[in-house]
Motif scaffolding. Structure first.
Motif, short mmCIF file in Angstrom:
data_model
loop_
_atom_site.label_atom_id
_atom_site.label_comp_id
_atom_site.label_asym_id
_atom_site.label_seq_id
_atom_site.Cartn_x
_atom_site.Cartn_y
_atom_site.Cartn_z
N ILE A 78 0.07 -9.73 3.47
CA ILE A 78 -1.15 -10.30 2.90
C ILE A 78 -2.29 -9.33 3.23
N SER A 79 -2.84 -8.72 2.19
CA SER A 79 -3.88 -7.71 2.34
C SER A 79 -5.25 -8.31 2.07
N ALA A 80 -6.30 -7.66 2.62
CA ALA A 80 -7.66 -8.12 2.36
C ALA A 80 -8.28 -7.44 1.16
N ASP A 81 -7.52 -6.59 0.49
CA ASP A 81 -8.02 -6.03 -0.77
C ASP A 81 -6.86 -5.64 -1.66
N GLN A 82 -7.19 -5.36 -2.92
CA GLN A 82 -6.15 -4.99 -3.88
C GLN A 82 -5.64 -3.57 -3.64
N ALA A 83 -6.52 -2.70 -3.14
CA ALA A 83 -6.17 -1.29 -3.03
C ALA A 83 -4.97 -1.06 -2.11
N TRP A 84 -4.93 -1.73 -0.96
CA TRP A 84 -3.81 -1.51 -0.05
C TRP A 84 -2.55 -2.22 -0.51
N MET A 85 -2.69 -3.31 -1.27
CA MET A 85 -1.51 -3.91 -1.87
C MET A 85 -0.99 -3.01 -2.99
N ASP A 86 -1.91 -2.39 -3.75
CA ASP A 86 -1.50 -1.41 -4.77
C ASP A 86 -0.73 -0.27 -4.12
N TYR A 87 -1.23 0.18 -2.97
CA TYR A 87 -0.58 1.28 -2.23
C TYR A 87 0.86 0.90 -1.89
N ALA A 88 1.03 -0.32 -1.38
CA ALA A 88 2.38 -0.77 -1.01
C ALA A 88 3.26 -0.92 -2.24
N GLU A 89 2.68 -1.40 -3.32
CA GLU A 89 3.47 -1.60 -4.54
C GLU A 89 3.89 -0.27 -5.17
N LYS A 90 2.95 0.66 -5.25
CA LYS A 90 3.26 1.97 -5.83
C LYS A 90 4.28 2.73 -4.98
N GLY A 91 4.29 2.45 -3.70
CA GLY A 91 5.26 3.09 -2.82
C GLY A 91 6.62 2.42 -2.83
N GLY A 92 6.77 1.37 -3.62
CA GLY A 92 8.06 0.68 -3.72
C GLY A 92 8.36 -0.26 -2.57
N SER A 93 7.30 -0.71 -1.86
CA SER A 93 7.52 -1.55 -0.68
C SER A 93 7.55 -3.04 -0.97
N LEU A 94 7.20 -3.44 -2.19
CA LEU A 94 7.11 -4.87 -2.50
C LEU A 94 8.29 -5.36 -3.33
N LYS A 95 8.64 -6.61 -3.15
CA LYS A 95 9.66 -7.24 -3.98
C LYS A 95 9.08 -7.46 -5.36
N PRO A 96 9.68 -6.93 -6.39
CA PRO A 96 9.13 -7.07 -7.75
C PRO A 96 8.92 -8.53 -8.13
N GLY A 97 7.75 -8.79 -8.71
CA GLY A 97 7.43 -10.13 -9.20
C GLY A 97 6.93 -11.11 -8.15
N SER A 98 6.84 -10.67 -6.89
CA SER A 98 6.43 -11.61 -5.84
C SER A 98 4.93 -11.58 -5.55
N ARG A 99 4.23 -10.59 -6.08
CA ARG A 99 2.80 -10.43 -5.76
C ARG A 99 1.94 -11.45 -6.51
N PHE A 100 0.93 -11.96 -5.80
CA PHE A 100 -0.04 -12.85 -6.45
C PHE A 100 -1.37 -12.77 -5.72
N PRO A 220 -15.02 -7.35 -5.92
CA PRO A 220 -14.57 -8.71 -5.57
C PRO A 220 -13.64 -8.69 -4.36
N ILE A 221 -13.88 -9.59 -3.42
CA ILE A 221 -13.05 -9.65 -2.22
C ILE A 221 -11.88 -10.59 -2.50
N VAL A 222 -10.75 -10.02 -2.81
CA VAL A 222 -9.55 -10.77 -3.16
C VAL A 222 -8.42 -10.38 -2.22
N TYR A 223 -7.71 -11.39 -1.72
CA TYR A 223 -6.57 -11.19 -0.83
C TYR A 223 -5.28 -11.42 -1.62
N PRO A 224 -4.56 -10.36 -1.97
CA PRO A 224 -3.25 -10.54 -2.59
C PRO A 224 -2.16 -10.71 -1.53
N ALA A 225 -1.07 -11.35 -1.91
CA ALA A 225 0.07 -11.55 -1.01
C ALA A 225 1.35 -11.23 -1.76
N ALA A 226 2.37 -10.84 -1.02
CA ALA A 226 3.66 -10.51 -1.65
C ALA A 226 4.76 -10.49 -0.59
#
Length: 267
Positions: A78-100, A220-226
């Motif tokens: 669970i990140s405090a911004d989209q940028a670091w979740m994007d970083y994890a996703e682009k690096g292949g660290s996230l389960k596809p389809g689980s992010r919200f 916008p301060i948005v916390y994504p989770a995955a």
């Protein structure tokens, strides 16, 4: 011989049936430091309802994303911004389809609660902000999370830049490793001012809110989770589903978060 073997097998099965079930492994969650109070309460409630547990590691989102990239065994991020979740996703660290998108927050200027010091309780984020902030600091520091990497610090720098105050105070910034560390500097009176999330200020009675930054002064301060791609715990999806449920919503709203409504994660 066959009878004896059958008896031994039956006895072994009886022992296994009588043995207590092995407790499920806790879900390992990597979460932004600003989530601590609300997420601790929410996961404790989940444990009470289900008997399942979570183990949470709190830090700056940047540090957590890089730890996951390096192979840390997190199952939920669970990140405090989209940028670091994007970083994890682009690096292949996230389960596809689980992010919200999970939560929203606000950004505030704080001062120590004990004594008014130089801080004006009616301080307005108006024109000439830089010189007025410098005056309030009186040679002291303004506590912020790292302005180059940590989401709260990046939001704070963006807000000060948008309002014309960054150049006047950038030499007086006490940069902390995460937003809770910045909060602590103000709570201890080691910094006369700080920039943190509204939820951090609500969690610590040792500080008071001096002003709230306009929402349009920063991204916008948005916390994504995955879920993470490497995570193997089957309870990870169930935990995320609970965190998005009406049962968990009050724990986050009590701390000042806005819960982003959406479908629950798959169970």
């Amino acid at each position: 011989m066959r009878v004896s073997r059958r008896i031994l097998v039956a006895a072994a099965l009886a022992v296994l049936a009588a043995a207590p079930a092995r407790a499920a492994e806790p879900v390992l969650v990597f979460a932004a430091a600003s989530l601590k109070n609300a997420l601790d309460d929410a996961t404790a409630s989940w444990t009470k309802e289900t008997g399942k547990t979570a183990r949470i590691s709190y830090a700056g989102s940047n540090a957590l994303a890089k730890q996951i990239e390096a192979g840390a065994p997190a199952e939920v991020f669970i990140s405090a911004d989209q940028a670091w979740m994007d970083y994890a996703e682009k690096g292949g660290s996230l389960k596809p389809g689980s992010r919200f998108d999970f939560l929203r927050n606000a950004l505030v200027l704080i001062a120590p609660a004990a004594g008014t010091g130089n801080a004006d309780p009616q301080f307005a984020l108006a024109p000439d902000l830089g010189s007025r902030l410098a005056k309030l600091l009186g040679g002291g520091k303004i506590a912020m999370a790292n302005t180059d990497a940590v989401p709260a610090g990046k939001y704070g720098k963006a807000a000060l830049e948008a309002l014309g105050g960054w150049d006047a105070v950038k030499g007086q910034v006490a940069q902390a490793e995460n937003v809770r560390a910045a909060l602590l500097l103000v709570a201890r009176g080691e910094a006369p001012l700080g920039i943190v999330y509204a939820t951090d200020a609500a969690a610590d009675p040792s500080v008071r809110v001096v002003a709230t930054f306009p929402a349009d002064s920063h991204p916008p301060i948005v916390y994504p989770a995955a879920q993470t791609k490497a995570g193997k715990n089957p309870d990870a999806a169930a935990l995320l589903g609970y965190l998005r449920s009406p049962a968990a919503k009050p724990f986050f709203e009590r701390q000042g978060f806005t819960v982003i409504d959406g479908p629950r994660a798959s169970q």
